[in-house]
Scaffold this motif. Structure first.
Motif: not given
Length: 247
Positions: A193-212
């Motif tokens: 939401n507008e008050e939180t943030a996420v830092l995703i550490i990955t070597h795989n782009t699969k999870i990014l297919e469902n997130l922008k």
């Protein structure tokens, strides 16, 4: 109003006398999703552990400013209470402590013993259903006998229940099948939401297919060498990291 949630300046860390992070800079604002990608050994997990003050990862230079406060000298539990959360790449099994009791204790510690048990139970049930986790698992010992996918979904459950300001997800998608990746992505969407943030550490782009993600960073040899939007991840998927090495 200052939207900045995390600011890392010239971060250098040592592991067993070897320098891993070599002057890393990164800024994350509230409401943003950032992704860090990089080859094996680049320092991705080191960054996650350094942010949470893991004792094996010694910070030798730089500043970590979280929500306007310099947290360089804060211990792991103090950082967690201020709203930092780390989802582990390899979640531990903890016999003798149920998922429910673990979450109650953690939430009590963060919220200062103001836990409302009826709301807690309702939220736990809702979040488990959203992540397609059998609600009976709340009574099982933490991660004991869980599959790899169940352990990773349980990490996302912890994130949803503890409601941190910044969630650092270290290889949360590794070893997951397509359906589990979709569920994990859904959990990240619920959390964001507008008050939180996420830092995703990955070597795989699969999870990014469902997130922008808002930003994708390339980490090579202890430094961020390139930042872009989600198309940067597509480029890496196609061409790899070779062109970013030895820059």
């Amino acid at each position: 109003m200052n939207n900045n949630l995390l600011k890392i300046e010239n971060l250098k860390t040592m592991v067993e006398e070897k320098e891993i992070l070599k002057g890393l800079n990164l800024e994350i604002n509230k409401g943003e999703i950032h992704v860090i990608m990089g080859p094996n050994g680049a320092g991705k997990s080191t960054l996650a552990n350094a942010l949470m003050a893991h004792p094996r990862y010694r910070q030798v230079n730089g500043e970590i400013i979280f929500d306007g406060e310099n947290i360089n000298n804060l211990k792991t539990d103090e950082r967690a209470r201020r709203g930092l959360f780390l989802s582990f790449q390899y979640p531990e099994e903890i016999p003798g402590i149920t998922v429910e009791n673990f979450l109650k204790t953690a939430k009590n510690s963060i919220d200062g013993n103001l836990l409302k048990f009826l709301k807690f139970s309702k939220d736990l049930k809702t979040n488990m259903e959203d992540l397609k986790i059998n609600t009976e698992y709340a009574k099982r010992y933490l991660n004991v006998g869980f599959s790899g996918g169940e352990k990773k979904k349980n990490e996302i459950l912890q994130m949803l229940m503890l409601k941190p300001k910044l969630a650092i997800l270290d290889e949360t998608d590794s070893g997951l099948d397509v359906d589990a990746i979709k569920i994990v992505s859904q959990g990240i969407k619920i959390f964001s939401n507008e008050e939180t943030a996420v830092l995703i550490i990955t070597h795989n782009t699969k999870i990014l297919e469902n997130l922008k993600p808002d930003y994708v960073h390339i980490l090579v040899d202890g430094k961020i060498v390139k930042t872009g939007d989600s198309t940067l991840a597509d480029e890496i998927e196609k061409n790899g990291y070779e062109s970013y090495k030895n820059n």
